[in-house]
Motif scaffolding. Structure first.
Motif, short mmCIF file in Angstrom:
data_model
loop_
_atom_site.label_atom_id
_atom_site.label_comp_id
_atom_site.label_asym_id
_atom_site.label_seq_id
_atom_site.Cartn_x
_atom_site.Cartn_y
_atom_site.Cartn_z
N LEU A 143 -16.69 4.08 0.02
CA LEU A 143 -15.90 4.34 1.21
C LEU A 143 -15.22 5.70 1.08
CD1 LEU A 143 -14.01 0.97 1.86
CD2 LEU A 143 -15.66 2.04 3.40
N SER A 144 -15.03 6.39 2.19
CA SER A 144 -14.28 7.64 2.16
C SER A 144 -12.85 7.38 1.71
CB SER A 144 -14.28 8.28 3.55
OG SER A 144 -15.55 8.78 3.87
N ALA A 145 -12.21 8.44 1.22
CA ALA A 145 -10.90 8.28 0.59
C ALA A 145 -9.78 8.01 1.59
CB ALA A 145 -10.56 9.55 -0.21
N ASN A 146 -9.97 8.33 2.89
CA ASN A 146 -8.91 8.14 3.87
C ASN A 146 -8.45 6.68 3.88
OD1 ASN A 146 -7.49 7.74 6.41
ND2 ASN A 146 -8.27 9.74 6.98
N PRO A 147 -7.13 6.41 3.78
CA PRO A 147 -6.63 5.03 3.70
C PRO A 147 -7.03 4.16 4.89
CG PRO A 147 -4.89 6.58 3.11
CD PRO A 147 -6.04 7.40 3.61
N ARG A 148 -7.34 4.78 6.04
CA ARG A 148 -7.66 3.95 7.21
C ARG A 148 -8.93 3.13 6.99
NH1 ARG A 148 -9.34 8.98 10.12
NH2 ARG A 148 -11.50 8.78 10.81
N TYR A 149 -9.87 3.68 6.21
CA TYR A 149 -11.11 2.94 5.97
C TYR A 149 -10.89 1.77 5.03
CZ TYR A 149 -13.01 7.17 8.07
OH TYR A 149 -13.26 8.21 8.91
N LYS A 150 -10.09 1.97 4.01
CA LYS A 150 -9.77 0.88 3.09
C LYS A 150 -9.02 -0.23 3.83
CE LYS A 150 -7.53 0.00 -1.40
NZ LYS A 150 -6.59 -1.06 -0.97
N LEU A 151 -8.08 0.17 4.70
CA LEU A 151 -7.31 -0.81 5.45
C LEU A 151 -8.19 -1.58 6.43
CD1 LEU A 151 -4.49 -1.92 5.91
CD2 LEU A 151 -4.09 -0.08 7.55
N LEU A 152 -9.08 -0.88 7.12
CA LEU A 152 -9.99 -1.53 8.04
C LEU A 152 -10.90 -2.51 7.30
CD1 LEU A 152 -10.91 -1.59 11.02
CD2 LEU A 152 -12.60 0.15 10.42
N ASN A 153 -11.39 -2.10 6.14
CA ASN A 153 -12.22 -2.97 5.32
C ASN A 153 -11.47 -4.25 4.95
OD1 ASN A 153 -14.73 -3.31 3.60
ND2 ASN A 153 -13.17 -3.35 2.00
N GLU A 154 -10.24 -4.09 4.51
CA GLU A 154 -9.43 -5.25 4.10
C GLU A 154 -9.21 -6.20 5.28
OE1 GLU A 154 -5.92 -3.43 2.70
OE2 GLU A 154 -6.72 -2.91 0.72
N GLN A 155 -8.92 -5.65 6.44
CA GLN A 155 -8.59 -6.49 7.59
C GLN A 155 -9.82 -7.22 8.13
OE1 GLN A 155 -5.37 -7.14 8.56
NE2 GLN A 155 -5.06 -6.03 6.64
N ILE A 156 -10.97 -6.57 8.14
CA ILE A 156 -12.18 -7.24 8.61
C ILE A 156 -12.55 -8.39 7.69
CG2 ILE A 156 -14.69 -6.93 8.82
CD1 ILE A 156 -14.18 -4.29 10.20
N PHE A 157 -12.43 -8.18 6.38
CA PHE A 157 -12.79 -9.26 5.46
C PHE A 157 -11.73 -10.35 5.41
CE2 PHE A 157 -16.15 -6.47 4.25
CZ PHE A 157 -17.15 -7.32 3.83
N ALA A 158 -10.48 -9.97 5.69
CA ALA A 158 -9.45 -11.01 5.80
C ALA A 158 -9.73 -11.90 7.01
CB ALA A 158 -8.07 -10.36 5.93
N ALA A 159 -10.21 -11.30 8.09
CA ALA A 159 -10.54 -12.08 9.29
C ALA A 159 -11.78 -12.96 9.05
CB ALA A 159 -10.78 -11.14 10.47
N ARG A 160 -12.77 -12.42 8.33
CA ARG A 160 -14.01 -13.18 8.08
C ARG A 160 -13.82 -14.27 7.05
NH1 ARG A 160 -19.03 -11.93 9.39
NH2 ARG A 160 -19.77 -13.00 7.53
N GLY A 161 -13.15 -13.92 5.97
CA GLY A 161 -12.97 -14.87 4.88
C GLY A 161 -14.19 -15.03 3.99
#
Length: 486
Positions: A143-161
């Motif tokens: 993933l690119s270093a920008n925090p928005r991508y890490k945060l988006l990744n975390e939130q999508i997987f939190a929603a999916r489980g």
């Protein structure tokens, strides 16, 4: 979702406050639409182009931070993966020789970017999916270093489980799992923007939905993923699956996907923003201090930050955009179905075809969407993505016909007329739409060229690597893909 976000964790209170702000912003947008507070003196066209980075062997180069530092231009930005960058081209008018100026502007920017990228061992590549990409190239670590991508990744997987299931049946079959959203980074597109008035927005969005299938059929350029030959425009299915927040149970319940064609023709831009709020929970519940209702009451222009951020996490193939430029609000249709490449000339031709049709179809006496079901338009997109110019597409008055026949017989004449109404230089009109015509006549899209070349070279990863290097050579000539030798 083009804004930077901080690295944070969200509380229940954050989500409650964000929902309230989004609903408030929706109410303010409705009030602004009633008051006609939007700029619209002349339609403007703009585009964004996503690119891949490769090394001297044609393999992915995880170097976007180094490449962007070398380019050092404000119109270049990161994308999701370290092997991606994006360039934003300022909006301009299409009339006269505007199409030529736009094309030359893109070529200058890309040539300059390529020269500087080469200094750090990178090459820019215009393609829908990088053919040499392997599953090992798309992990959370890339993933690119920008925090928005890490945060988006975390939130999508939190929603999916659970992990993402990627399953695409084409010529070959892909059936695998991913533990991050990085497979989405394999999808590199061209996004076309058209500024329209609020009164005309619904007609333009409906028209863009109706032509999404033909657009993809004639521009397909993404036949390979992880070494497998799949669809002619595999990017469509991959993007839908790589950002899906739904486990199987929610899919079975009819919960809408984040990458969405939609489900109905609309009567107002408000319909789309209202659907976003009604159907999709927040992924990034970040609130600004602005009180949009107070700003509007004071005679100002609200940014509607929460509504715009939420809209940026619902990935419609034709997305509504609310934005503010120079203190004045405006609306745009963002067309997102096209892959990048193969050349700047091909991109310009795809844009001319789209903008020509968008000048004629929205104002037709009997609009196409009044004679065609929404489901047929969605089926057209799916069939075009799978089969390219070999797809059979439905069109009112013709029935189900080969994509090339539909484009040659019905859509190209409309596009020519549309560019005339835009007052495009006839020389540029004929050159660009001639590229679309020759693709249909020869059957040669970027996807077709890639498949034929890779098969001739043996069909394995080494064949894909050698094909990629040939592709790059042709790309730099700016000769349209229908002229490329096999």
């Amino acid at each position: 979702m083009g804004r930077d976000v901080p690295s944070v964790s969200f509380t229940r209170e954050d989500r409650r406050r964000y929902r309230e702000k989004v609903k408030l912003s929706l109410e303010v947008l409705a009030e602004m639409l009633r008051g006609s507070r939007f700029e619209f003196e002349r339609p403007l066209m703009g585009l964004e182009i996503e690119l891949n980075l490769v090394d001297a062997r044609g393999e992915p180069a995880m170097k976007n931070a180094e490449v962007l530092a070398a380019i050092a231009e404000p119109d270049w930005a990161t994308e999701l993966g370290q092997f991606n960058v994006e360039i934003n081209v300022p909006p301009q008018v299409l009339s006269g020789d505007g199409s030529r100026q736009l094309e030359e502007s893109v070529r200058r920017r890309l040539n300059r970017g390529q020269e500087r990228a080469a200094r750090v061992g990178g090459q820019l590549m215009l393609v829908g999916i990088l053919p040499t990409l392997r599953e090992s190239d798309v992990s959370e670590g890339t993933l690119s270093a920008n925090p928005r991508y890490k945060l988006l990744n975390e939130q999508i997987f939190a929603a999916r489980g659970e992990d993402l299931h990627l399953h695409i049946e084409g010529v070959d079959v892909l059936d695998t799992y991913a533990d991050s959203i990085t497979p989405e980074a394999a999808c590199t597109s061209v996004q076309l923007h058209l500024q329209v008035s609020p009164e005309q927005f619904a007609d333009h969005w409906n028209a863009a939905q109706a032509i999404a299938g033909p657009q993809v059929a004639v521009a397909a350029n993404s036949p390979f993923l992880f070494g497998r030959e799949l669809w002619r425009e595999t990017r469509i299915s991959l993007f839908e699956q790589a950002t899906d927040t739904r486990p199987e149970e929610l899919k079975a319940q009819g919960v809408r996907p984040r990458v969405w064609f939609g489900e109905r023709w609309i009567t107002s831009v408000f319909d789309l923003f209202e659907e976003n709020v009604r159907y999709f929970p927040a992924l990034l519940p970040l609130c600004e201090e602005e009180d949009p209702r107070q700003v509007l009451a004071d005679g100002g222009v609200p940014g509607l930050h929460e509504l715009r951020l939420h809209n940026g996490t619902v990935y419609r193939w034709n997305r509504p955009v609310y934005d503010v430029a120079g203190g004045v609000p405006h609306l745009r249709v963002e067309n997102r179905v096209l892959p990048a490449g193969p050349t700047v000339a091909d991109i310009a031709a795809n844009a001319a075809f789209y903008y020509g049709l968008m000048r004629v179809l929205p104002s037709a006496e009997r609009p196409v969407w009044s004679r065609m079901s929404f489901a047929a338009a969605e089926d057209n997109l799916r069939n075009a993505a799978r089969y390219g110019l070999d797809a059979r597409l439905y069109w009112p008055g013709l029935g189900e016909v080969p994509a090339a026949e539909l484009i040659l017989r019905r859509l190209l004449p409309l596009a020519y007329h549309g560019l005339d109404l835009w007052e495009v230089d006839p020389v540029q009109r004929d050159r660009l739409l001639g590229i679309i015509e020759r693709r249909c006549v020869t059957g040669r899209t970027g996807a077709d060229w890639q498949v034929r070349t890779a098969r001739a070279l043996g069909g394995d990863h080494e064949a894909l690597r050698r094909m990629t290097l040939r592709y790059l050579e042709h790309m730099h000539t700016n000769e349209p893909v229908h002229l490329w030798s096999l």
